[in-house]
Design a protein around this motif. Structure first.
Motif, PDB file in Angstrom:
ATOM      1  N   TYR A  91       0.808  -1.219   0.000  1.00 15.30           N
ATOM      2  CA  TYR A  91       0.000   0.000   0.000  1.00 15.30           C
ATOM      3  C   TYR A  91       0.842   1.270   0.000  1.00 15.30           C
ATOM      4  O   TYR A  91       0.306   2.361  -0.053  1.00 15.30           O
ATOM      5  CB  TYR A  91      -0.968  -0.012   1.192  1.00 15.30           C
ATOM      6  N   GLU A  92       2.153   1.095   0.067  1.00 10.21           N
ATOM      7  CA  GLU A  92       3.024   2.273   0.047  1.00 10.21           C
ATOM      8  C   GLU A  92       3.709   2.414  -1.303  1.00 10.21           C
ATOM      9  O   GLU A  92       4.632   3.207  -1.449  1.00 10.21           O
ATOM     10  CB  GLU A  92       4.065   2.155   1.164  1.00 10.21           C
ATOM     11  N   SER A  93       3.298   1.593  -2.272  1.00  5.15           N
ATOM     12  CA  SER A  93       3.925   1.668  -3.596  1.00  5.15           C
ATOM     13  C   SER A  93       2.889   2.085  -4.634  1.00  5.15           C
ATOM     14  O   SER A  93       1.814   1.464  -4.741  1.00  5.15           O
ATOM     15  CB  SER A  93       4.526   0.297  -3.938  1.00  5.15           C
ATOM     16  N   GLY A 361      12.982   7.840  13.241  1.00  5.91           N
ATOM     17  CA  GLY A 361      12.893   6.407  12.930  1.00  5.91           C
ATOM     18  C   GLY A 361      12.123   5.629  13.996  1.00  5.91           C
ATOM     19  O   GLY A 361      12.170   4.394  14.004  1.00  5.91           O
ATOM     20  N   LYS A 362      11.405   6.319  14.861  1.00  9.47           N
ATOM     21  CA  LYS A 362      10.714   5.646  15.980  1.00  9.47           C
ATOM     22  C   LYS A 362       9.604   4.709  15.477  1.00  9.47           C
ATOM     23  O   LYS A 362       9.535   3.555  15.876  1.00  9.47           O
ATOM     24  CB  LYS A 362      10.122   6.705  16.936  1.00  9.47           C
ATOM     25  N   SER A 363       8.741   5.228  14.595  1.00  7.67           N
ATOM     26  CA  SER A 363       7.641   4.387  14.093  1.00  7.67           C
ATOM     27  C   SER A 363       8.181   3.233  13.252  1.00  7.67           C
ATOM     28  O   SER A 363       7.570   2.155  13.193  1.00  7.67           O
ATOM     29  CB  SER A 363       6.672   5.216  13.247  1.00  7.67           C
ATOM     30  N   THR A 364       9.318   3.464  12.617  1.00  6.55           N
ATOM     31  CA  THR A 364       9.935   2.398  11.814  1.00  6.55           C
ATOM     32  C   THR A 364      10.273   1.203  12.701  1.00  6.55           C
ATOM     33  O   THR A 364      10.145   0.046  12.275  1.00  6.55           O
ATOM     34  CB  THR A 364      11.191   2.948  11.102  1.00  6.55           C
ATOM     35  N   LEU A 365      10.678   1.474  13.946  1.00  6.54           N
ATOM     36  CA  LEU A 365      10.991   0.375  14.868  1.00  6.54           C
ATOM     37  C   LEU A 365       9.760  -0.512  15.063  1.00  6.54           C
ATOM     38  O   LEU A 365       9.860  -1.743  15.069  1.00  6.54           O
ATOM     39  CB  LEU A 365      11.413   0.927  16.243  1.00  6.54           C
TER      40      LEU A 365
HETATM   41  N1  ATP Z   1       6.917   4.270   3.782  1.00  4.70           N
HETATM   42  C1  ATP Z   1       8.003   5.014   3.764  1.00  4.70           C
HETATM   43  N2  ATP Z   1       8.739   5.077   2.643  1.00  4.70           N
HETATM   44  C2  ATP Z   1       9.858   5.821   2.592  1.00  4.70           C
HETATM   45  N3  ATP Z   1      10.330   6.514   3.633  1.00  4.70           N
HETATM   46  C3  ATP Z   1       9.640   6.492   4.788  1.00  4.70           C
HETATM   47  C4  ATP Z   1       8.435   5.747   4.910  1.00  4.70           C
HETATM   48  N4  ATP Z   1       7.974   5.896   6.156  1.00  4.70           N
HETATM   49  C5  ATP Z   1       8.844   6.703   6.795  1.00  4.70           C
HETATM   50  N5  ATP Z   1       9.847   7.055   5.978  1.00  4.70           N
HETATM   51  C6  ATP Z   1      11.007   7.872   6.318  1.00  4.70           C
HETATM   52  O1  ATP Z   1      11.722   7.198   7.333  1.00  4.70           O
HETATM   53  C7  ATP Z   1      12.209   8.106   8.291  1.00  4.70           C
HETATM   54  C8  ATP Z   1      11.737   7.669   9.678  1.00  4.70           C
HETATM   55  O2  ATP Z   1      10.342   7.764   9.738  1.00  4.70           O
HETATM   56  P1  ATP Z   1       9.517   7.379  11.048  1.00  4.70           P
HETATM   57  O3  ATP Z   1       8.077   7.444  10.689  1.00  4.70           O
HETATM   58  O4  ATP Z   1      10.029   6.125  11.594  1.00  4.70           O
HETATM   59  O5  ATP Z   1       9.900   8.599  11.999  1.00  4.70           O
HETATM   60  P2  ATP Z   1       9.350   8.940  13.457  1.00  4.70           P
HETATM   61  O6  ATP Z   1      10.533   9.049  14.321  1.00  4.70           O
HETATM   62  O7  ATP Z   1       8.294   8.014  13.876  1.00  4.70           O
HETATM   63  O8  ATP Z   1       8.744  10.385  13.179  1.00  4.70           O
HETATM   64  P3  ATP Z   1       7.514  11.130  13.895  1.00  4.70           P
HETATM   65  O9  ATP Z   1       7.942  11.480  15.263  1.00  4.70           O
HETATM   66  O10 ATP Z   1       7.343  12.340  13.036  1.00  4.70           O
HETATM   67  O11 ATP Z   1       6.348  10.225  13.847  1.00  4.70           O
HETATM   68  C9  ATP Z   1      11.696   9.476   7.894  1.00  4.70           C
HETATM   69  O12 ATP Z   1      12.745  10.165   7.270  1.00  4.70           O
HETATM   70  C10 ATP Z   1      10.599   9.208   6.917  1.00  4.70           C
HETATM   71  O13 ATP Z   1      10.548  10.189   5.925  1.00  4.70           O
END
Ligand code: ATP
Length: 590
Positions: A91-93, A361-365
């Protein structure tokens, strides 16, 4: 039924010849009861056949509707199943969204059309064979000419269908833009901003511009199709003219009877009509086949996040915790890694807070821990076992996540909470316990029908909640899941400071024997954690308790002080003003 319907025209034609020949005899030999009988018999049979034809055509309508519903249900079910089965990253492509859109676009309509065209092709083929058999005694070349005259039309039809399909493929993204603009203009989630910012006209004109462009292209294609069909029709007319002239000559020479002429005219006309329909059927089968290949392409997409061949049992209660070990990850289609050789330990049974600036990168974790993505290198371990060794479903059942923007589900309050664990028997006591734990119970009791109140304004008798109340409801859903790992992404962002304080106390008790990971920008929340990790640009740059981090007098301490200077320590305003100040260019913002 197809066979009968296919043979009916040929039988009618034969009867018509008999009728005309008998009429000629009657007209020539005088009217008598015996001669009238000869006319009445074929008239009666023709009438009967017409009735049968009408009955079949009406019954066909019923069958078509039933088929249409069945095919629609079947194809929709396939698409829905696949939509849930594909990876989250699908869903992200944009490319994958195109695939989904193409699969959805009339998938069931096309499948049905394919079915109908095939049925129609069979019926028309039967009729054509019967008509050819009637024409054969007048010369082998007659049925042949019938078929040959259709060749140019066949070629044109195939070519036009192909370019129409190619055009449709090419314009999928543009059509998705149209769907997007339409959803902005008609959706309930955007209704407030559309009015406040007055951008209704702006999106409407974007919609119109794209739609106009599509319409112009479509009309251009249609023009080509019309010209092509017209050229083919002229060719067919010429051939018919030649055949008719030959037949007329045969009658004038006395070789053939008037009945033969009537039969021939009808057979040749019908034959041409049938060949035309056959071509139409073939064209439809070809075109719908092309479009249905889109459906198959979508259905064949295999998820990459899969279970291992022999999944290990997931620990019922994690003992050691979660370990991100040398994890490197970048989002598909991006160059820069979000995490590079990233290390982090989240001990079992503790409340761990991760703070950090936007995009750290928190949500990425969370996405990695839930296996929405897998790391490029390194591993994420639960009690020392790589999470890729577990069944994906089992792992996810161990986790509950309160996402940053919870989804408002338009169902009853009880169902909203029970959705947290659809596998559990829906127990009202537990639902209410989860609502109490998240602090939404009081509000629910004030709703017109308590836990049976329908939420959302989209459907009749729905009641809406405030942003913070929706968030608390999502929290109740998360609690209802009773998972061992609780992940909260900005859990209190929509809550007032009093609500937040009250909630924090409850959460401490609730999460006491579980592993809790909280992502937040709020220091008032962070300070109560067992461990705080400060994240910046994909790395953990500081770790410790609130007091330890203050003592370090580094990034966390600096941000804390900055917030505290902005107002009294625990107030909502202090967090917001502090954050705003930091965003104004302070390099140490969190
Ligand atoms: N689906 C995606 N595709 C490409 N890059 C992404 C995607 N989701 C997040 N990113 C990038 O990855 C990096 C980390 O994003 P993330 O959402 O993990 O940050 P975060 O720390 O949770 O931020 P916030 O506090 O704003 O929620 C950011 O630079 C963002 O632009």
């Amino acid at each position: 039924m197809l066979l009968v319907q296919g043979l009916l025209p040929a039988i009618s034609m034969t009867l018509l010849r008999q009728l005309v020949d008998n009429l000629v005899v009657v007209v020539g030999g005088g009217v008598s009861w015996t001669s009238i009988q000869k006319i009445l018999a074929p008239v009666g049979v023709i009438g009967g056949l017409l009735l049968v034809g009408e009955f079949f055509s009406s019954a066909g309508e019923w069958i078509r509707t039933a088929q249409s519903e069945l095919v629609h249900d079947y194809v929709t079910d396939l698409i829905h199943k696949q939509c849930v089965a594909v990876d989250y990253c699908f869903y992200e492509s944009s490319e994958d969204n195109d695939k989904l859109n193409r699969a959805k676009e009339g998938a069931s309509g096309r499948a049905l059309a394919l079915l109908e065209s095939t049925g129609s092709l069979l019926q028309n083929s039967i009729t054509l064979f019967a008509v050819a058999a009637i024409l054969l005694p007048y010369g082998l070349w007659l049925p042949m000419i019938l078929v040959v005259s259709a060749f140019p039309a066949f070629y044109i039809l195939m070519y036009l269908n192909k370019i129409q399909y190619q055009w449709s493929q090419r314009t999928t993204t543009v059509r998705r833009w149209l769907i997007y603009y339409d959803s902005l203009l008609t959706g309930d989630q955007t209704a407030a901003e559309v009015r406040l910012f007055d951008f209704g006209d702006y999106f409407q004109s974007s919609y119109k511009k794209l739609h106009r462009q599509l319409t112009q292209e479509k009309l251009k294609l249609l023009k080509k199709q019309t010209l092509g069909r017209f050229a083919a029709a002229i060719f067919v007319l010429l051939v018919s003219g030649v055949a008719l002239a030959w037949m007329g000559r045969q009658v004038l020479l006395g070789i053939l009877s008037l009945g033969d002429l009537a039969l021939f005219v009808q057979a040749f006309n019908q034959g041409q009509g049938i060949v035309k329909s056959l071509l139409g059927n073939l064209g439809q089968i070809y075109r719908n086949g092309l479009f249905i290949s889109n459906l198959f392409e979508f259905l064949q997409i295999q998820p990459k996040i899969v279970n291992p061949p022999n999944p290990l049992p997931v620990p019922a209660i994690p003992k050691q915790g979660i370990h991100f070990r040398q994890v490197t990850f970048r989002y598909p289609g991006t160059e820069k890694p979000v995490l590079e050789n990233f290390n982090l330990i989240l001990p079992a049974g503790k409340i761990v807070v991760v703070v950090g600036d936007n995009g750290a990168g928190k949500s990425t974790l969370i996405k990695l821990l839930c296996r929405f993505y897998d790391p490029e290198s390194g591993s994420i371990e639960l009690d020392g076992i790589d999470i890729r060794e577990f069944s994906v479903q089992e792992l996810r059942r161990l986790i509950t996540v309160l996402f940053q923007s919870p989804i408002p589900y338009y169902t009853t309050v009880s169902e909203n909470i029970a959705l947290g664990d659809i596998w559990a028997a829906s127990n009202q006591t537990e639902i209410e316990a989860a609502a109490k734990a998240s602090g939404i119970d009081d509000k629910i009791m004030q709703l017109p029908q308590g836990y049976n109140t329908m939420l959302g304004k989209l459907f009749p008798e729905g009641t809406d909640l405030s942003g913070g109340q929706w968030q608390r409801l999502a929290l109740a859903r998360a609690f209802f899941r009773r998972a061992q790992i609780i992940i909260l992404d900005e859990p209190t962002s929509a809550m007032d400071p009093w609500a937040e304080h009250d909630w924090l106390e409850r959460f401490r008790t609730l999460a006491s024997d579980r592993t809790a990971i909280v992502i937040t920008h709020r220091f008032t929340l962070a300070m109560r954690a067992d461990i705080i990790h400060v994240m910046r640009a994909g790395q953990i740059v500081e770790s410790g308790t609130h007091d330890e981090l203050l003592a370090q007098d580094s990034l966390y301490a600096e941000s804390w002080k900055s917030q505290m200077q902005a107002g009294t320590s625990n107030s909502f305003e202090s967090s917001v003003v502090g954050s705003l100040k930091q965003h104004k260019g302070n390099s140490t913002h969190l």
